[in-house]
Design an enzyme around this catalytic site. Sequence first.
Site, PDB file in Angstrom:
ATOM      1  N   ARG A  92       1.115  -0.667  -0.693  1.00 29.22           N
ATOM      2  CA  ARG A  92       0.044   0.123   0.185  1.00 29.22           C
ATOM      3  C   ARG A  92       1.032   1.398  -0.202  1.00 29.22           C
ATOM      4  O   ARG A  92       2.057   1.038  -0.051  1.00 29.22           O
ATOM      5  CB  ARG A  92      -0.942   0.441   1.371  1.00 29.22           C
ATOM      6  CG  ARG A  92      -1.555   1.320   1.804  1.00 29.22           C
ATOM      7  CD  ARG A  92      -3.126   0.950   0.614  1.00 29.22           C
ATOM      8  NE  ARG A  92      -3.805   1.330   1.113  1.00 29.22           N
ATOM      9  CZ  ARG A  92      -5.407   2.395   0.321  1.00 29.22           C
ATOM     10  NH1 ARG A  92      -5.348   1.808  -1.347  1.00 29.22           N
ATOM     11  NH2 ARG A  92      -6.402   3.310   0.253  1.00 29.22           N
TER      12      ARG A  92
ATOM     13  N   THR B 121      -9.829   0.633 -10.073  1.00 23.68           N
ATOM     14  CA  THR B 121      -9.211  -0.424  -9.216  1.00 23.68           C
ATOM     15  C   THR B 121      -8.697  -1.640  -9.785  1.00 23.68           C
ATOM     16  O   THR B 121      -9.635  -1.724 -11.003  1.00 23.68           O
ATOM     17  CB  THR B 121      -9.171  -0.544  -7.846  1.00 23.68           C
ATOM     18  OG1 THR B 121      -9.306   0.740  -6.926  1.00 23.68           O
ATOM     19  CG2 THR B 121      -8.251  -2.154  -7.148  1.00 23.68           C
TER      20      THR B 121
ATOM     21  N   ASN C  60      -5.761   4.208  -7.304  1.00 17.96           N
ATOM     22  CA  ASN C  60      -7.403   5.088  -6.792  1.00 17.96           C
ATOM     23  C   ASN C  60      -8.228   5.011  -7.951  1.00 17.96           C
ATOM     24  O   ASN C  60      -8.558   4.343  -8.648  1.00 17.96           O
ATOM     25  CB  ASN C  60      -7.085   6.381  -6.179  1.00 17.96           C
ATOM     26  CG  ASN C  60      -8.180   6.654  -5.011  1.00 17.96           C
ATOM     27  OD1 ASN C  60      -8.947   5.272  -4.664  1.00 17.96           O
ATOM     28  ND2 ASN C  60      -8.234   7.718  -4.309  1.00 17.96           N
TER      29      ASN C  60
ATOM     30  N   ASP D 273      -8.057   8.282  -0.269  1.00 19.28           N
ATOM     31  CA  ASP D 273      -8.222   7.802   0.757  1.00 19.28           C
ATOM     32  C   ASP D 273      -8.128   7.843   2.615  1.00 19.28           C
ATOM     33  O   ASP D 273      -8.718   7.153   3.267  1.00 19.28           O
ATOM     34  CB  ASP D 273      -7.619   5.967   0.018  1.00 19.28           C
ATOM     35  CG  ASP D 273      -8.507   5.243  -0.863  1.00 19.28           C
ATOM     36  OD1 ASP D 273      -9.658   5.830  -0.701  1.00 19.28           O
ATOM     37  OD2 ASP D 273      -8.277   4.238  -0.981  1.00 19.28           O
TER      38      ASP D 273
ATOM     39  N   SER E 197      -7.188   1.320   3.229  1.00 18.71           N
ATOM     40  CA  SER E 197      -8.173   0.458   1.735  1.00 18.71           C
ATOM     41  C   SER E 197      -9.481  -0.264   2.189  1.00 18.71           C
ATOM     42  O   SER E 197      -9.558  -0.834   2.975  1.00 18.71           O
ATOM     43  CB  SER E 197      -7.194  -0.412   1.250  1.00 18.71           C
ATOM     44  OG  SER E 197      -7.554  -0.658   0.118  1.00 18.71           O
TER      45      SER E 197
HETATM   46  N1  GLY Z   1      -8.861   3.229  -3.561  1.00 23.13           N
HETATM   47  C1  GLY Z   1      -9.466   2.679  -3.298  1.00 23.13           C
HETATM   48  C2  GLY Z   1      -9.557   1.071  -2.164  1.00 23.13           C
HETATM   49  O1  GLY Z   1      -7.871   0.933  -1.521  1.00 23.13           O
HETATM   50  O2  GLY Z   1      -9.791   0.980  -1.405  1.00 23.13           O
END
Ligand code: GLY
Length: 583
Positions: free
Chosen positions: A118, A391, A411, A433, A462
């Site tokens: 991430r 995504t 995103n 987010d 996320s």
């Molecule tokens: N950017 C979408 C998520 O990580 O939930």
Amino acid sequence: MKKLLASKWNSLFPRPGTGLLLLLAVLCLPASVSAQPQPQPQPQPQPRPHAAAVASAHPIATRAGMEILAAGGNAFDAAVTVTAVLAVVEPYSSGLGGGGFWLLHVADTGRDVMIDGRERAPLAATRDMYLDQQGEFVPGLSMDGPLAAGIPGVPAAIVHLAERYGKLPLERTLASAIRVAREGFPVDEHYREMARFRLTALQQDPESANLFLDENRVPETGYQIRQDSLADTLAALAETGWEGFYAGPVARRLVAAVQVAGGIWTMDDLAGYQVIERVPVTGAYHGWKITSAPPPSSGGIGLLSMLNILEGFPLAELDAATRTHVIVEAMRRAYRDRAEYLGDPDFVEIPLSRLTDPEYAAGLRASIRLDRATPSDFLPGSPGQTGGQDTTHFSIIDSDGNRVAATLSINYPFGACFTPVGTGVLLNNEMDDFSAKPGVPNAYGLVGAEANAIAPGKRPLSSMTPSFLEDENGVAILGTPGGSRIITMVLLGVLDAAAGNGPESWVRVPRFHHQFLPDVIRYEREALDDETVTALEERGHVLDVLEHSYGNMQAVYLDKKSNQVTAASDPRGIGSSQVQAIE
Ligand code: GLY
């Protein structure tokens, strides 16, 4: 009969007032009961599949992944290839400038692990960086341009997967992505739709416009997108591994371009980026073992929480409206908890054991009335968040039984619409987010979304939910893109699997979604017929039919009895799945 069932339940479960009190009592337990990962169930003997399979959101990526499996690579090598090819052919979904979660099952040891790649907030990020002097959120700052971008994790995850789990060198597994980036791929209708959606932002960055538009306009179908600088960056990764992206010339170009355009990245941000191996969350639903993404994704906890609530309802025996109603009420409660408790576990204490405990879910279940919707503002909590609109997800199994479920993101479509010159790396806007403006304390003293406030080096929460399901009959690998709707899509897929259907059905199942706030059920037209809509409205639900379908689920299933493998790609997308016998 249905009336009988309903009245039996109403007497089994406490009256609404009592239920709500019980819910509040449960919700007001201290938030620090435990942040320990749940114990991992013992590995079970794994069958050897008769074939390997890849299901991904783009046929070029699926083909490239199958080629690596046929060339002697394992599922983890194929995951490297599919990740890299998707970075080239789906620039609107994922890429080297983004992040993701790769849920792995290592057949030899039976170990499940999640690679957390991430994005992280830059070290110069501050809690209020998207607020003006009056403390108001400034729309756009967390969406477009380099200030919206977290430090990417995909390149580090590619290297980690290859070095720790793969069999083939990166020169081999990245070769197709490098070739496709240089030779180009043809624009299709989906690409055009995504580019149209982000046209204004793409036009604002000359390098992104140059790469992803044709003369500043949405390219026609068949136009070739060529990305030489991205090919060079992929080649640097293949040659020098982690340093190829996070140090040296690529890193310097990234940081220089970000800073010139008003961003806050430094070389220290890149030098400090590492993936984290995390213990997945696990739970059970009607005999299925569920393995899914732990924080900083809310996906696994949200999924388990909804399944735990629903385990107490005989879903198969309910009429459509009651079934939809209880599923929606489970969604509402799980998303309330998401907004309240979840964030980066390296920064906030998460009551993981409590949130995934069936006893906790029983408390939530007790507050559900069968005849009436619970208005979201009757539940203590803070505003829900929506995730991004794009995504990607892929699912892989190899012929040794190794598995990968990976959900990756930049995103929004085309991320931040900002590409540092000379890198080909389109940056994410994953900073959106985070909760840019955590809520004030509510009547119950709960501070909304504090757990997901911005902090230097923190990972934004996320919804990505790469998951495995397993029972004595088979193993499923599934997931989907779709922002905040990801978790409910995976839920509907799991419920469909538990109803005895196969992957072709899970990816097709018509979808509906509720996320606590806004207090509305959004649904695909085929998901609810008129009679069901009326019955839900009579219970007090507000419904909104969507003009477009959503999601792009990719699924693989191994039948343990026959060792046959099946795979399916969501018909809503352009993806493809392949199953192939490999010696
Ligand atoms: N950017 C979408 C998520 O990580 O939930």
